[in-house]
Design a protein around this motif. Structure first.
Motif, PDB file in Angstrom:
ATOM      1  N   TYR A  23      22.875  -4.133   6.376  1.00  0.00           N
ATOM      2  CA  TYR A  23      23.284  -3.930   7.768  1.00  0.00           C
ATOM      3  C   TYR A  23      22.625  -4.991   8.639  1.00  0.00           C
ATOM      4  O   TYR A  23      21.408  -5.206   8.483  1.00  0.00           O
ATOM      5  N   GLN A 160      15.973   8.081   1.305  1.00  0.00           N
ATOM      6  CA  GLN A 160      15.766   6.802   2.018  1.00  0.00           C
ATOM      7  C   GLN A 160      15.378   7.121   3.457  1.00  0.00           C
ATOM      8  O   GLN A 160      16.164   7.720   4.194  1.00  0.00           O
ATOM      9  N   TRP A 186      13.835   2.279   4.735  1.00  0.00           N
ATOM     10  CA  TRP A 186      14.696   1.457   5.600  1.00  0.00           C
ATOM     11  C   TRP A 186      13.858   0.815   6.702  1.00  0.00           C
ATOM     12  O   TRP A 186      12.791   1.295   7.033  1.00  0.00           O
ATOM     13  N   SER A 187      14.362  -0.322   7.215  1.00  0.00           N
ATOM     14  CA  SER A 187      13.571  -1.171   8.147  1.00  0.00           C
ATOM     15  C   SER A 187      12.151  -1.364   7.623  1.00  0.00           C
ATOM     16  O   SER A 187      11.165  -1.140   8.339  1.00  0.00           O
ATOM     17  N   PRO A 188      12.015  -1.806   6.368  1.00  0.00           N
ATOM     18  CA  PRO A 188      10.685  -1.827   5.736  1.00  0.00           C
ATOM     19  C   PRO A 188       9.703  -2.786   6.398  1.00  0.00           C
ATOM     20  O   PRO A 188       8.491  -2.589   6.287  1.00  0.00           O
ATOM     21  N   LEU A 189      10.224  -3.817   7.079  1.00  0.00           N
ATOM     22  CA  LEU A 189       9.311  -4.754   7.747  1.00  0.00           C
ATOM     23  C   LEU A 189       8.964  -4.271   9.148  1.00  0.00           C
ATOM     24  O   LEU A 189       8.011  -4.737   9.762  1.00  0.00           O
ATOM     25  N   ALA A 213       5.127 -10.901   5.919  1.00  0.00           N
ATOM     26  CA  ALA A 213       6.239 -10.077   5.397  1.00  0.00           C
ATOM     27  C   ALA A 213       5.979  -9.733   3.925  1.00  0.00           C
ATOM     28  O   ALA A 213       6.229  -8.596   3.487  1.00  0.00           O
ATOM     29  N   THR A 232      19.120 -12.848   6.710  1.00  0.00           N
ATOM     30  CA  THR A 232      20.276 -13.748   6.594  1.00  0.00           C
ATOM     31  C   THR A 232      19.857 -15.087   5.987  1.00  0.00           C
ATOM     32  O   THR A 232      20.716 -15.869   5.620  1.00  0.00           O
ATOM     33  N   ARG A 236      13.986 -16.712   3.409  1.00  0.00           N
ATOM     34  CA  ARG A 236      13.269 -15.438   3.615  1.00  0.00           C
ATOM     35  C   ARG A 236      13.687 -14.403   2.568  1.00  0.00           C
ATOM     36  O   ARG A 236      12.875 -13.611   2.104  1.00  0.00           O
ATOM     37  N   SER A 239      11.549 -15.280  -0.440  1.00  0.00           N
ATOM     38  CA  SER A 239      10.113 -14.960  -0.333  1.00  0.00           C
ATOM     39  C   SER A 239       9.917 -13.445  -0.280  1.00  0.00           C
ATOM     40  O   SER A 239       8.913 -12.927  -0.769  1.00  0.00           O
ATOM     41  N   ASN A 240      10.889 -12.711   0.279  1.00  0.00           N
ATOM     42  CA  ASN A 240      10.748 -11.244   0.316  1.00  0.00           C
ATOM     43  C   ASN A 240      10.798 -10.625  -1.092  1.00  0.00           C
ATOM     44  O   ASN A 240      10.338  -9.496  -1.289  1.00  0.00           O
TER      45      ASN A 240
END
Ligand SMILES: NC(=O)c1ccc[n+]([C@@H]2O[C@H](COP(=O)([O-])OP(=O)(O)OC[C@H]3O[C@@H](n4cnc5c(N)ncnc54)[C@H](OP(=O)(O)O)[C@@H]3O)[C@@H](O)[C@H]2O)c1
Length: 277
Positions: A23, A160, A186-189, A213, A232, A236, A239-240
Motif C-alpha cells: 500500500y 497483523q 504493519w507500518s513497521p518503520l 531502518a 518505492t 531502500r 537494505s530493508n
C-alpha cells in the motif's frame, strides 16, 4: 540470535521472515515498485482488497519472472465483505488470475457490524476448499480473538497489527504468542513518524554500522515479528531486507521498545473503535 530469512508459520507452512507492504502502490509505477521488490529478493507480498492493487501485485509477479509458487501472497477481506468472505476471496483470485492464495486476513474486526465471526467461518470454508493455504486476522484485540476461536475452535495463523518503536504492542504480541499466533507488523518503520533520530535507534545504527531502518527491522525480527516494510526505492527495498548479518543486544532491543508511548499509534487505529469498510 541467528535468524533465518524463512521461518515456519503456526500451520507449519514456510513464510519469509520479512514481507513487502504494497500500500499504496498502484498503476504502472506500482507494478514497477512491486516487481523491483521481487527482483531484490522479497518473496512475501502483502496486499488487500481495499488497496485496490491486487491486479498490480499479480502483474508484478508475472513481470518479475519469479514462479508464483515461490511467492507468499496475502490479501485482506474488507468490512463490506464480512458476510461474504469466501466470495470476496474468490473475487480476489479472479482479479489476480490465481487459483490459490497463501494467506487471507480479515482486515479489521469492525465490531459495530458484528459480522467478523461470520467472516472467519467463511475463511475456514475457503481454506477447506483449497482456495487459501493459511488464514488469519488483522487488527484483532484479545477479545476479538476469543470470539472467533470460541465460535469455531480454529486459531488464526496470523494477527497483523500496528507495531513500530513508538507503539510496540508488547501485550498483544505476548497474547498472540500464547495462542500460537504469529504476529505481522504493519507500518513497521513507523511510516512518516519513523524515529530514526532517537538515540536508542541512531546509536544502535552507529554501533552496528547499519541504517536506522535496518535497526528497527532487526528489532522486529528479534521480537519474533514479521515486518512488512513498504518502499518505492530499489535501494531502500534491498537494505530493508539486509538485516540478517548483525544482532542487537538485549539492552538495545529493550531501549527501542522503551520508545513506546500510550498515544504512539500513527492514527486513531484502535480496533475497538476504528472501522474500515
Ligand atoms: N493491516 C492494516 O490495517 C495495515 C495498515 C497500514 C499498513 N499496512 C501494511 O503495512 C505496509 C507498510 O506500512 P506503511 O507503508 O504504512 O509504513 P512503513 O513501511 O513503516 O513506512 C513506509 C515509509 O517509510 C519509507 N521508507 C521505507 N524504507 C525506508 C528506509 N530504509 N529508510 C527511510 N525511509 C524508508 C517509505 O518511503 P519510500 O517508499 O520513499 O522508500 C515510506 O514513506 C503497507 O504497505 C501495508 O501493506 C497494513
Amino acid at each position: 540470535m541467528s535468524i533465518a530469512a524463512t521461518r515456519l508459520g503456526p500451520d507449519g507452512i514456510a513464510v519469509p521472515a520479512i514481507g513487502f507492504g504494497t500500500y499504496p502502490l498502484r498503476g504502472d509505477d506500482g507494478v514497477t515498485a512491486i516487481a523491483s521488490a521481487l527482483e531484490v529478493g522479497y518473496r512475501f507480498l502483502d496486499t488487500a482488497v481495499n488497496y485496490r492493487n491486487e491486479r498490480e501485485v499479480a502483474e508484478a509477479i508475472r513481470a518479475s519472472g519469479v514462479p508464483r509458487e515461490e511467492v507468499f501472497i496475502q490479501t485482506k477481506i474488507p468490512g463490506r465483505d464480512h458476510r461474504s468472505s469466501r466470495r470476496s476471496l474468490e473475487a480476489s483470485l479472479t482479479i489476480m488470475g490465481l487459483d490459490y492464495l497463501d494467506s487471507v486476513l480479515i482486515h479489521w474486526p469492525n465490531p459495530s457490524q458484528d459480522a467478523y465471526v461470520t467472516a472467519w467461518e467463511g475463511l475456514i470454508d475457503a481454506r477447506e476448499a483449497g482456495l487459501v493455504r493459511t488464514i488469519g486476522v488483522s487488527n484483532f484485540a484479545a477479545h476479538h480473538l476469543d470470539a472467533i476461536t470460541e465460535a469455531t475452535e480454529v486459531t488464526p495463523a496470523w494477527n497483523q497489527i500496528e507495531i513500530h518503536p513508538l507503539f510496540p504492542q508488547a501485550e498483544q504480541l505476548a497474547d498472540n504468542a500464547e495462542r500460537g499466533i504469529t504476529t505481522q507488523a504493519w507500518s513497521p518503520l513507523g511510516k512518516t513518524s519513523a524515529p530514526f533520530d532517537e538515540p536508542a535507534v541512531a546509536d544502535a545504527a552507529a554501533t552496528h554500522d547499519v541504517s536506522p531502518a535496518q535497526v528497527i527491522l532487526r528489532w522486529h525480527l528479534q521480537r519474533g515479528v514479521i515486518p512488512l516494510p513498504k518502499s518505492t526505492s530499489a535501494e531502500r527495498q534491498r537494505s530493508n531486507l539486509d538485516v540478517f548479518g548483525f544482532e542487537l543486544s538485549a539492552d538495545e532491543v529493550a531501549a527501542i521498545t522503551a520508545l513506546g508511548r500510550a498515544d504512539g499509534r500513527l492514527f486513531d487505529g484502535d480496533p475497538d473503535t476504528h472501522e474500515e469498510m
